[in-house]
Enzyme design. Sequence first.
Site, PDB file in Angstrom:
ATOM      1  N   LYS A 175       0.877  -1.183   0.000  1.00 40.91           N
ATOM      2  CA  LYS A 175       0.000   0.000   0.000  1.00 40.91           C
ATOM      3  C   LYS A 175       0.914   1.233   0.000  1.00 40.91           C
ATOM      4  O   LYS A 175       1.433   1.640   1.031  1.00 40.91           O
ATOM      5  CB  LYS A 175      -0.879  -0.023   1.266  1.00 40.91           C
ATOM      6  N   GLU A 250       9.857   2.241  10.658  1.00 43.60           N
ATOM      7  CA  GLU A 250      10.878   3.273  10.421  1.00 43.60           C
ATOM      8  C   GLU A 250      10.143   4.606  10.437  1.00 43.60           C
ATOM      9  O   GLU A 250       9.279   4.841   9.589  1.00 43.60           O
ATOM     10  CB  GLU A 250      11.540   3.081   9.052  1.00 43.60           C
ATOM     11  N   CYS A 284      13.596  11.879   6.256  1.00 45.69           N
ATOM     12  CA  CYS A 284      13.597  11.475   7.665  1.00 45.69           C
ATOM     13  C   CYS A 284      14.948  11.778   8.292  1.00 45.69           C
ATOM     14  O   CYS A 284      15.058  11.951   9.499  1.00 45.69           O
ATOM     15  CB  CYS A 284      13.260  10.001   7.786  1.00 45.69           C
ATOM     16  N   GLU A 385       9.366  17.147  14.602  1.00 44.47           N
ATOM     17  CA  GLU A 385       9.750  16.998  13.199  1.00 44.47           C
ATOM     18  C   GLU A 385       8.870  17.898  12.334  1.00 44.47           C
ATOM     19  O   GLU A 385       7.654  17.746  12.327  1.00 44.47           O
ATOM     20  CB  GLU A 385       9.570  15.536  12.774  1.00 44.47           C
TER      21      GLU A 385
HETATM   22  P1  NAD Z   1       2.333   8.989   7.276  1.00 44.36           P
HETATM   23  O1  NAD Z   1       2.569   8.258   8.539  1.00 44.36           O
HETATM   24  O2  NAD Z   1       1.275  10.017   7.249  1.00 44.36           O
HETATM   25  O3  NAD Z   1       1.967   7.963   6.107  1.00 44.36           O
HETATM   26  C1  NAD Z   1       2.812   6.877   5.794  1.00 44.36           C
HETATM   27  C2  NAD Z   1       1.975   5.782   5.173  1.00 44.36           C
HETATM   28  O4  NAD Z   1       1.064   5.291   6.162  1.00 44.36           O
HETATM   29  C3  NAD Z   1       1.117   6.217   3.991  1.00 44.36           C
HETATM   30  O5  NAD Z   1       1.108   5.201   3.027  1.00 44.36           O
HETATM   31  C4  NAD Z   1      -0.268   6.374   4.609  1.00 44.36           C
HETATM   32  O6  NAD Z   1      -1.319   6.193   3.693  1.00 44.36           O
HETATM   33  C5  NAD Z   1      -0.249   5.264   5.640  1.00 44.36           C
HETATM   34  N1  NAD Z   1      -1.196   5.454   6.750  1.00 44.36           N
HETATM   35  C6  NAD Z   1      -1.690   6.608   7.254  1.00 44.36           C
HETATM   36  N2  NAD Z   1      -2.544   6.358   8.266  1.00 44.36           N
HETATM   37  C7  NAD Z   1      -2.574   5.014   8.419  1.00 44.36           C
HETATM   38  C8  NAD Z   1      -3.234   4.139   9.317  1.00 44.36           C
HETATM   39  N3  NAD Z   1      -4.056   4.590  10.266  1.00 44.36           N
HETATM   40  N4  NAD Z   1      -3.003   2.813   9.206  1.00 44.36           N
HETATM   41  C9  NAD Z   1      -2.160   2.326   8.277  1.00 44.36           C
HETATM   42  N5  NAD Z   1      -1.512   3.107   7.379  1.00 44.36           N
HETATM   43  C10 NAD Z   1      -1.708   4.434   7.462  1.00 44.36           C
HETATM   44  O7  NAD Z   1       3.751   9.581   6.844  1.00 44.36           O
HETATM   45  P2  NAD Z   1       4.109  10.436   5.543  1.00 44.36           P
HETATM   46  O8  NAD Z   1       3.585  11.818   5.737  1.00 44.36           O
HETATM   47  O9  NAD Z   1       3.714   9.701   4.314  1.00 44.36           O
HETATM   48  O10 NAD Z   1       5.697  10.412   5.610  1.00 44.36           O
HETATM   49  C11 NAD Z   1       6.442  11.282   6.389  1.00 44.36           C
HETATM   50  C12 NAD Z   1       6.952  10.594   7.626  1.00 44.36           C
HETATM   51  O11 NAD Z   1       7.700   9.412   7.277  1.00 44.36           O
HETATM   52  C13 NAD Z   1       7.924  11.457   8.403  1.00 44.36           C
HETATM   53  O12 NAD Z   1       7.659  11.363   9.768  1.00 44.36           O
HETATM   54  C14 NAD Z   1       9.269  10.845   8.077  1.00 44.36           C
HETATM   55  O13 NAD Z   1      10.266  11.091   9.034  1.00 44.36           O
HETATM   56  C15 NAD Z   1       8.929   9.409   7.977  1.00 44.36           C
HETATM   57  N6  NAD Z   1       9.954   8.670   7.226  1.00 44.36           N
HETATM   58  C16 NAD Z   1      10.781   7.832   7.912  1.00 44.36           C
HETATM   59  C17 NAD Z   1      11.788   7.140   7.259  1.00 44.36           C
HETATM   60  C18 NAD Z   1      12.705   6.204   7.998  1.00 44.36           C
HETATM   61  O14 NAD Z   1      13.269   5.330   7.371  1.00 44.36           O
HETATM   62  N7  NAD Z   1      12.899   6.352   9.295  1.00 44.36           N
HETATM   63  C19 NAD Z   1      11.948   7.316   5.879  1.00 44.36           C
HETATM   64  C20 NAD Z   1      11.099   8.189   5.219  1.00 44.36           C
HETATM   65  C21 NAD Z   1      10.094   8.850   5.904  1.00 44.36           C
END
Ligand code: NAD
Length: 495
Positions: A175, A250, A284, A385
């Site tokens: 997804k 992550e 991130c 963040e």
């Molecule tokens: P997000 O948590 O909003 O979304 C990530 C994914 O989760 C998306 O596919 C979203 O549709 C899904 N999602 C949202 N709500 C959900 C739920 N209730 N249940 C299951 N899935 C759900 O994050 P984002 O805005 O897409 O990405 C930014 C974040 O990702 C930042 O916090 C960043 O630091 C982090 N990030 C971390 C790493 C790492 O490796 N540590 C790498 C890249 C990004």
Amino acid sequence: MVERFQNFIDGKWVDAANGGIFDDINPANKTEVLGAFPRSDHRDVDRAVEAAKAHFPPWRQVPAPRRAEILFRAAEILLRRKEELAELMTREMGKVLKESRGEVQEAIDMMYFIAGEGRRLWGETTPSELPNKFAMTIRVPVGVVGMITPWNFPLAIPSWKLAPALVAGNTVVFKPAEDTPLMAVRLLEVLLEAGLPPGVVNLVHGHGEEAGAPLVRHPDVSLVSFTGSCEVGREVAIACAAEHKRFCLEMGGKNPILVMEDADLDLAVDGAIWGGFGTSGQRCTAASRLLVHKKVVKEFTDRFVTRAQALRLGDGRLPTTDVGPVVNEAQLKRVHNYTKVGLKEGAKLLCGGEISKEGDCRKGFFYAPTVFGDVVPKMRIAQEEIFGPTVTVLPVAGLDEAIEVANAVRYGLSSAIYTRDINKAFRAIEALGSGITYVNASTIGAEVHLPFGGTRQTGSGHREGGRQVLDVFTEWKTVYIDYSGKLQRAQIDMS
Ligand code: NAD
């Protein structure tokens, strides 16, 4: 006419069961719609998991070296299509073209690297405590893996997950983020062209609550591999714990660069600009806190702000652009809100701090590179963040204070120190509580063959990348073979 895309379930391209769709928009130009994608719900997830479950037994029987060859071929295809995919990535999520090329390269690197694991996937042999008995460990696949990914690395992050999951013999329901569904389609097409059997990877588009959450909860999903925000990661962990399901998370970062009084300031400014404003700060591992020794903080900040002000905002496809847009309107508002928070907290706005409406910037979601000075560690802008082009400068009295401040946040992903003093460098390596530390280099720039991940609320203790990623996507099985022909009791029959 907007192109319609579909889910890929059990080897077939299909619409969402409810017929719903959502648009995929270019953040540099809101009027450009890249496609319409299925807005899936639990029914689509159920079908995808059912398919992944059905295809697991035959896929795990494919010898690992054969599975790996598919990944090797996928790397070759990605290499061939690098320019086209990079261009599309820039249109879909906004990062500048040279960074998009770098990201495609990262996916290529990961496919090649993990393809090699197909002929390793090593276990161990070890002596038994009993005679005529053989002991060893082997890796076995976990089963059906649910993968949920963010938009900031729409090709690299899915590759980090898909390649090791597949080489280990798992099947997948994927997804992707709703802001970057097209890169997910392209990656799947590459895998299919490389020879991936239908049904092994199932792609379900949609929003987090509607498609992500049912995937996390599904009882036939054995492992959830999630990259995204801390808030959603927490929900994923809770849902998985309720089902005794494996998970790998992550999440976010608030990564510091420590600039010591003896640092090469030119190098440190270069690193801070790249770490702070690369990918518009939406990494991130972005360097969002600069902890600078008081003796050099004025000189460093002056140079840093001059450089930040000179960065050119624009469409990432233009060679004149240094910084692209942020990914969407909500992100733009979030970043701007943090500027208001910083001002209210008493930090000094040194540049930026506004939504850019200049020229073509009004067409998209552009935020001016922003620097706050006089920041103290407790401020929200130094703790939370922001995930945008906002960097905070915190003066520190020396290495000890810098380390204390660096560690005093809930995240622990990446950190960096600029110093010419080898003793300071090693003390920092030891004391910085992050999963990754760079010396005389910025906080960003992971290489695929080393473990990647963070401490505290950044992660769940796992690592992606490196050979360590195999521990996420396999179970260890311990095997004892007794060829003595008689009952031998461990710990009892001592010979
Ligand atoms: P997000 O948590 O909003 O979304 C990530 C994914 O989760 C998306 O596919 C979203 O549709 C899904 N999602 C949202 N709500 C959900 C739920 N209730 N249940 C299951 N899935 C759900 O994050 P984002 O805005 O897409 O990405 C930014 C974040 O990702 C930042 O916090 C960043 O630091 C982090 N990030 C971390 C790493 C790492 O490796 N540590 C790498 C890249 C990004």
